[in-house]
Design an enzyme around this catalytic site. Sequence first.
Site, PDB file in Angstrom:
ATOM      1  N   LYS A 161       3.847   0.166  -3.876  1.00 42.92           N
ATOM      2  CA  LYS A 161       4.530  -0.409  -5.036  1.00 42.92           C
ATOM      3  C   LYS A 161       5.536  -1.483  -4.615  1.00 42.92           C
ATOM      4  O   LYS A 161       5.659  -2.523  -5.265  1.00 42.92           O
ATOM      5  CB  LYS A 161       5.214   0.699  -5.839  1.00 42.92           C
ATOM      6  CG  LYS A 161       4.235   1.692  -6.454  1.00 42.92           C
ATOM      7  CD  LYS A 161       4.933   2.708  -7.327  1.00 42.92           C
ATOM      8  CE  LYS A 161       3.995   3.824  -7.772  1.00 42.92           C
ATOM      9  NZ  LYS A 161       2.762   3.365  -8.439  1.00 42.92           N
ATOM     10  N   GLU A 249      -1.312   4.951 -12.283  1.00 45.28           N
ATOM     11  CA  GLU A 249      -2.390   5.598 -11.541  1.00 45.28           C
ATOM     12  C   GLU A 249      -2.202   7.093 -11.752  1.00 45.28           C
ATOM     13  O   GLU A 249      -1.254   7.687 -11.240  1.00 45.28           O
ATOM     14  CB  GLU A 249      -2.323   5.203 -10.068  1.00 45.28           C
ATOM     15  CG  GLU A 249      -3.587   5.543  -9.307  1.00 45.28           C
ATOM     16  CD  GLU A 249      -3.526   6.929  -8.717  1.00 45.28           C
ATOM     17  OE1 GLU A 249      -4.185   7.824  -9.300  1.00 45.28           O
ATOM     18  OE2 GLU A 249      -2.839   7.120  -7.721  1.00 45.28           O
ATOM     19  N   CYS A 283      -5.538  12.290  -5.752  1.00 41.91           N
ATOM     20  CA  CYS A 283      -5.930  12.049  -7.145  1.00 41.91           C
ATOM     21  C   CYS A 283      -7.381  11.609  -7.280  1.00 41.91           C
ATOM     22  O   CYS A 283      -8.042  11.917  -8.272  1.00 41.91           O
ATOM     23  CB  CYS A 283      -5.009  11.001  -7.760  1.00 41.91           C
ATOM     24  SG  CYS A 283      -4.915   9.492  -6.789  1.00 41.91           S
ATOM     25  N   GLU A 457      -3.568  -1.299  -8.440  1.00 39.40           N
ATOM     26  CA  GLU A 457      -2.717  -1.512  -7.280  1.00 39.40           C
ATOM     27  C   GLU A 457      -3.574  -2.078  -6.161  1.00 39.40           C
ATOM     28  O   GLU A 457      -4.779  -1.853  -6.107  1.00 39.40           O
ATOM     29  CB  GLU A 457      -2.054  -0.203  -6.848  1.00 39.40           C
ATOM     30  CG  GLU A 457      -1.117   0.353  -7.909  1.00 39.40           C
ATOM     31  CD  GLU A 457      -0.185   1.427  -7.400  1.00 39.40           C
ATOM     32  OE1 GLU A 457       1.013   1.147  -7.309  1.00 39.40           O
ATOM     33  OE2 GLU A 457      -0.668   2.539  -7.124  1.00 39.40           O
TER      34      GLU A 457
END
Length: 483
Positions: A161, A249, A283, A457
Amino acid sequence: MRAQPAASHFVDGRPLEDAAGAPIPVIHPANGEEIARLHEATPAVIEAALASGARAQKDWAALRPVERARILRRASDLIRARNEELSILETLDTGKPLQETLVADWPSGADALEFFAGLAPAVTGETVPLGQDFVYTIREPLGLCVGIGAWNYPSQIACWKAAPALALGNAMVFKPSEVTPLGALKLAEILIEAGLPPGLFNVVQGRGAVGAALVSDSRVAKVSLTGSVPTGRRVYAAAAEGVRHVTMELGGKSPLIVFDDADLESAIGAAMLGNFYSSGQICSNGTRVFVQKGIKEAFLARLAERADAIQMGDPLDPEVQMGPLVSPAQLEKVLSYIEKARAEGGRLVCGGEASVSPGCYVQPTVFADVTDGMTLAREEVFGPVMAVLDFETEEEVIARANATDFGLAAGVFTADLTRAHRVVAQLQAGTCWINAYNLTPVEAPFGGVKMSGVGRENGRAAVEHYTQVKSVYVGMGPVDAPY
């Protein structure tokens, strides 16, 4: 082993403490010992972080992109030089084995900083000819961004990020998960050491209320969240109040499809990586493994053999391949899903028990004969629990793979590349693999569709989510007005 940082927060270029905030104990998942104690950000800390970020961002945006890039590149080099000590801290914070953190956590973060450092000077506008007039466009930073991290890859997420945000001229206030709060503080220190001006990357600790305060502040232009669907809904709603840019996300229940012509060892290896790496706490994991009926039993037999050989234990032992889950709460959740799978008729192939006491360990677990309606096939477990489902035809498996609210990832294993491309084209997922799984290089965009998130991302696609386009019309002749 203690891992107490200098202070709970990092604001305006220095560690900052405010013991008035609620305590945040940091627990090593392998033995339950407290390795650090932090404090939640008070309103004063939150204000200091937001104010210094907003203040520093304007001068940062005014720099030449190559000047910003040099700082990020230095930070990347510092991370690589200190990878071992940073990886040990990551293992203490998360419980992930050292043989994982040495290659998959901070190294990926360093890659992100390096990639966006290289990309930043090449982010330019375009010229649109309109006869003698023309339009040119400028890509401008959004301003002050908020990043909210998850506990499974805390340092990697912080870098993923921070890197595009900073490279493109933004500032960021980052809130890591209260479960794994240590890595982001190290990133803030490294960025300052690399030459980043104070205020551009601030770290504040806290639970949901701190995140809500950050997301709802009028100075914030952008929110980037990695987390669960329920958290995503709340953050999305709060950001919408201020019409803020959002990247999310979120969770997944991804399909991994194995056709009968696939290389069996490779497909099994991918299924294991997509279910047992990081103790299954990823994830994008391919937790619904669809295996064509003709090879199902051979697949299961070899899978059980390899899963039973996984070495569990102290994650600081370089020989250990699988560590604990991140917390007792996660352990309880995963064990409850195992019990549901048993009760609903799943056939336990291997694992299924808590293991290695003390600590939050669960054996690598495989259930066969899972059907689409079972809880294990519908809900995200976030632990080392694989559901194996069988199928007969290509059309059938595509329909069943897409029959989920999630859409983060998908994988296909087959020797027929024509079929592989045909199937992938029909899968409702933001990130797909052919004869591979869970490889996420920073050069490639990553993100989901449906309930798995919005935005991307990494890769060049991230530029779209940390900048906005300004169009400038240039008139080269007299203005012709009708009045």
